[in-house]
Design a protein around this motif. Sequence first.
Motif, PDB file in Angstrom:
ATOM      1  N   LEU A  26       0.859  -1.182   0.000  1.00 40.21           N
ATOM      2  CA  LEU A  26       0.000   0.000   0.000  1.00 40.21           C
ATOM      3  C   LEU A  26       0.895   1.231   0.000  1.00 40.21           C
ATOM      4  CD1 LEU A  26      -2.798   1.374   0.325  1.00 40.21           C
ATOM      5  CD2 LEU A  26      -2.468   1.183   2.796  1.00 40.21           C
ATOM      6  N   ALA A  27       0.556   2.203  -0.849  1.00 40.53           N
ATOM      7  CA  ALA A  27       1.290   3.472  -0.900  1.00 40.53           C
ATOM      8  C   ALA A  27       0.292   4.606  -0.711  1.00 40.53           C
ATOM      9  CB  ALA A  27       2.016   3.612  -2.235  1.00 40.53           C
ATOM     10  N   PHE A  28       0.661   5.563   0.147  1.00 40.44           N
ATOM     11  CA  PHE A  28      -0.240   6.675   0.448  1.00 40.44           C
ATOM     12  C   PHE A  28       0.573   7.920   0.791  1.00 40.44           C
ATOM     13  CE2 PHE A  28       0.403   3.958   4.109  1.00 40.44           C
ATOM     14  CZ  PHE A  28       0.749   4.830   5.123  1.00 40.44           C
ATOM     15  N   ARG A  29      -0.055   9.063   0.645  1.00 41.02           N
ATOM     16  CA  ARG A  29       0.620  10.333   0.905  1.00 41.02           C
ATOM     17  C   ARG A  29       0.856  10.513   2.405  1.00 41.02           C
ATOM     18  NH1 ARG A  29       1.052  12.694  -3.843  1.00 41.02           N
ATOM     19  NH2 ARG A  29      -0.518  12.183  -5.412  1.00 41.02           N
ATOM     20  N   ASP A  30       2.031  11.044   2.746  1.00 45.14           N
ATOM     21  CA  ASP A  30       2.391  11.310   4.135  1.00 45.14           C
ATOM     22  C   ASP A  30       1.559  12.495   4.647  1.00 45.14           C
ATOM     23  OD1 ASP A  30       3.944  12.399   6.479  1.00 45.14           O
ATOM     24  OD2 ASP A  30       5.289  10.760   5.927  1.00 45.14           O
ATOM     25  N   ILE A  31       1.074  12.404   5.881  1.00 48.44           N
ATOM     26  CA  ILE A  31       0.267  13.503   6.439  1.00 48.44           C
ATOM     27  C   ILE A  31       1.116  14.686   6.886  1.00 48.44           C
ATOM     28  CG2 ILE A  31      -1.657  12.007   7.110  1.00 48.44           C
ATOM     29  CD1 ILE A  31      -0.599  12.189  10.016  1.00 48.44           C
ATOM     30  N   ASN A  32       2.433  14.490   6.947  1.00 50.96           N
ATOM     31  CA  ASN A  32       3.364  15.553   7.308  1.00 50.96           C
ATOM     32  C   ASN A  32       4.465  15.615   6.244  1.00 50.96           C
ATOM     33  OD1 ASN A  32       4.673  17.572   8.770  1.00 50.96           O
ATOM     34  ND2 ASN A  32       5.746  16.110  10.062  1.00 50.96           N
ATOM     35  N   PRO A  33       4.121  16.039   5.026  1.00 53.22           N
ATOM     36  CA  PRO A  33       5.077  15.947   3.916  1.00 53.22           C
ATOM     37  C   PRO A  33       6.319  16.801   4.107  1.00 53.22           C
ATOM     38  CG  PRO A  33       3.147  17.213   3.256  1.00 53.22           C
ATOM     39  CD  PRO A  33       2.859  16.658   4.620  1.00 53.22           C
ATOM     40  N   GLN A  34       7.462  16.215   3.715  1.00 56.77           N
ATOM     41  CA  GLN A  34       8.753  16.886   3.795  1.00 56.77           C
ATOM     42  C   GLN A  34       9.253  17.314   2.417  1.00 56.77           C
ATOM     43  OE1 GLN A  34      10.105  17.508   6.990  1.00 56.77           O
ATOM     44  NE2 GLN A  34       8.006  16.832   7.392  1.00 56.77           N
ATOM     45  N   ALA A  35       8.428  17.121   1.406  1.00 57.62           N
ATOM     46  CA  ALA A  35       8.720  17.524   0.032  1.00 57.62           C
ATOM     47  C   ALA A  35       7.371  17.676  -0.672  1.00 57.62           C
ATOM     48  CB  ALA A  35       9.581  16.471  -0.666  1.00 57.62           C
ATOM     49  N   PRO A  36       7.341  18.351  -1.828  1.00 58.49           N
ATOM     50  CA  PRO A  36       6.071  18.473  -2.545  1.00 58.49           C
ATOM     51  C   PRO A  36       5.401  17.119  -2.818  1.00 58.49           C
ATOM     52  CG  PRO A  36       7.660  19.998  -3.463  1.00 58.49           C
ATOM     53  CD  PRO A  36       8.411  19.130  -2.475  1.00 58.49           C
ATOM     54  N   VAL A  37       6.205  16.098  -3.097  1.00 58.56           N
ATOM     55  CA  VAL A  37       5.702  14.725  -3.185  1.00 58.56           C
ATOM     56  C   VAL A  37       6.348  13.945  -2.047  1.00 58.56           C
ATOM     57  CG1 VAL A  37       5.637  12.605  -4.537  1.00 58.56           C
ATOM     58  CG2 VAL A  37       5.386  14.815  -5.694  1.00 58.56           C
ATOM     59  N   GLY A  76       5.335  10.195 -11.444  1.00 61.51           N
ATOM     60  CA  GLY A  76       5.969  11.054 -12.440  1.00 61.51           C
ATOM     61  C   GLY A  76       7.308  11.628 -12.012  1.00 61.51           C
ATOM     62  N   LEU A  77       8.026  10.920 -11.149  1.00 59.60           N
ATOM     63  CA  LEU A  77       9.262  11.441 -10.590  1.00 59.60           C
ATOM     64  C   LEU A  77      10.521  11.014 -11.340  1.00 59.60           C
ATOM     65  CD1 LEU A  77       8.436  10.952  -6.805  1.00 59.60           C
ATOM     66  CD2 LEU A  77       8.301  13.069  -8.154  1.00 59.60           C
ATOM     67  N   GLU A  78      10.385  10.208 -12.379  1.00 54.68           N
ATOM     68  CA  GLU A  78      11.564   9.652 -13.060  1.00 54.68           C
ATOM     69  C   GLU A  78      12.468  10.716 -13.674  1.00 54.68           C
ATOM     70  OE1 GLU A  78       9.643   6.927 -15.745  1.00 54.68           O
ATOM     71  OE2 GLU A  78      10.160   5.238 -14.448  1.00 54.68           O
ATOM     72  N   LYS A  79      11.902  11.718 -14.292  1.00 59.91           N
ATOM     73  CA  LYS A  79      12.711  12.699 -15.029  1.00 59.91           C
ATOM     74  C   LYS A  79      13.639  13.493 -14.103  1.00 59.91           C
ATOM     75  CE  LYS A  79      12.615  16.496 -18.270  1.00 59.91           C
ATOM     76  NZ  LYS A  79      11.842  17.446 -19.020  1.00 59.91           N
ATOM     77  N   GLY A  80      13.105  14.078 -13.060  1.00 63.59           N
ATOM     78  CA  GLY A  80      13.908  14.918 -12.176  1.00 63.59           C
ATOM     79  C   GLY A  80      14.633  14.161 -11.089  1.00 63.59           C
ATOM     80  N   GLY A  81      14.204  12.948 -10.825  1.00 66.46           N
ATOM     81  CA  GLY A  81      14.794  12.159  -9.759  1.00 66.46           C
ATOM     82  C   GLY A  81      14.044  12.313  -8.448  1.00 66.46           C
ATOM     83  N   ILE A 103       9.072   7.999  -0.277  1.00 70.03           N
ATOM     84  CA  ILE A 103       9.446   8.512  -1.595  1.00 70.03           C
ATOM     85  C   ILE A 103       9.297  10.022  -1.510  1.00 70.03           C
ATOM     86  CG2 ILE A 103       8.938   8.587  -4.059  1.00 70.03           C
ATOM     87  CD1 ILE A 103       7.626   5.823  -3.770  1.00 70.03           C
ATOM     88  N   LEU A 104      10.401  10.742  -1.703  1.00 68.46           N
ATOM     89  CA  LEU A 104      10.413  12.207  -1.627  1.00 68.46           C
ATOM     90  C   LEU A 104      10.823  12.754  -2.986  1.00 68.46           C
ATOM     91  CD1 LEU A 104      12.383  12.044   1.629  1.00 68.46           C
ATOM     92  CD2 LEU A 104      10.149  13.109   1.519  1.00 68.46           C
ATOM     93  N   GLY A 105      10.062  13.705  -3.492  1.00 67.51           N
ATOM     94  CA  GLY A 105      10.409  14.237  -4.803  1.00 67.51           C
ATOM     95  C   GLY A 105       9.752  15.556  -5.112  1.00 67.51           C
ATOM     96  N   ASP A 106      10.007  15.983  -6.329  1.00 62.79           N
ATOM     97  CA  ASP A 106       9.483  17.219  -6.904  1.00 62.79           C
ATOM     98  C   ASP A 106      10.164  18.454  -6.312  1.00 62.79           C
ATOM     99  OD1 ASP A 106       7.988  18.265  -8.956  1.00 62.79           O
ATOM    100  OD2 ASP A 106       6.210  18.582  -7.734  1.00 62.79           O
ATOM    101  N   ARG A 107      11.389  18.243  -5.813  1.00 63.14           N
ATOM    102  CA  ARG A 107      12.251  19.360  -5.400  1.00 63.14           C
ATOM    103  C   ARG A 107      13.692  18.850  -5.345  1.00 63.14           C
ATOM    104  NH1 ARG A 107      14.437  18.900  -0.262  1.00 63.14           N
ATOM    105  NH2 ARG A 107      13.166  17.966   1.369  1.00 63.14           N
ATOM    106  N   LYS A 108      14.631  19.767  -5.356  1.00 63.20           N
ATOM    107  CA  LYS A 108      16.048  19.424  -5.242  1.00 63.20           C
ATOM    108  C   LYS A 108      16.324  18.987  -3.807  1.00 63.20           C
ATOM    109  CE  LYS A 108      20.412  19.920  -6.805  1.00 63.20           C
ATOM    110  NZ  LYS A 108      20.940  19.084  -7.832  1.00 63.20           N
ATOM    111  N   MET A 109      16.977  17.842  -3.647  1.00 62.87           N
ATOM    112  CA  MET A 109      17.323  17.328  -2.322  1.00 62.87           C
ATOM    113  C   MET A 109      18.691  17.875  -1.905  1.00 62.87           C
ATOM    114  SD  MET A 109      14.790  15.388  -1.484  1.00 62.87           S
ATOM    115  CE  MET A 109      13.331  15.197  -2.488  1.00 62.87           C
ATOM    116  N   ASN A 110      18.896  17.959  -0.617  1.00 67.60           N
ATOM    117  CA  ASN A 110      20.189  18.408  -0.062  1.00 67.60           C
ATOM    118  C   ASN A 110      21.022  17.214   0.361  1.00 67.60           C
ATOM    119  OD1 ASN A 110      19.559  21.200  -0.241  1.00 67.60           O
ATOM    120  ND2 ASN A 110      18.278  20.999   1.583  1.00 67.60           N
TER     121      ASN A 110
END
Length: 114
Positions: A26-37, A76-81, A103-110
């Motif tokens: 099962l995959a679901f959105r985090d209730i306290n997101p640390q990235a846009p995805v 849809g995270l394949e392109k940017g990583g 799974i964290l994405g849709d922004r540049k990671m540090n």
Amino acid sequence: MEETIFDKIIAGQLPSDKVYEDENVLAFRDINPQAPVHVLVVPKKKVKDFIEIQHNDVTQTGIFFNTVSKVASLLGLEKGGYRIVLNCGEDGQQTVEYLHAHILGDRKMNWPPG
């Protein structure tokens, strides 16, 4: 093992914003997101943490990691990583005693992450 919030989500006792589900995962959105995805992926067959995965059936482990990759693609995270995070134990900041991948994405990671 004690029942966790993930047990209750999988059982349908608590709501979640599901992005993927099959008979194993099962995959679901985090209730306290640390990235846009920020999506959590949990195996339906309970494993306490990454330490215990070595005692898990290798087929189930493979299915879990294959599905993490599949969900990232569906998001849809394949392109940017993206970043996959597995927290393990107190020092690793694991807050739920149930194996799960972030799974964290849709922004540049540090780096470094911690």
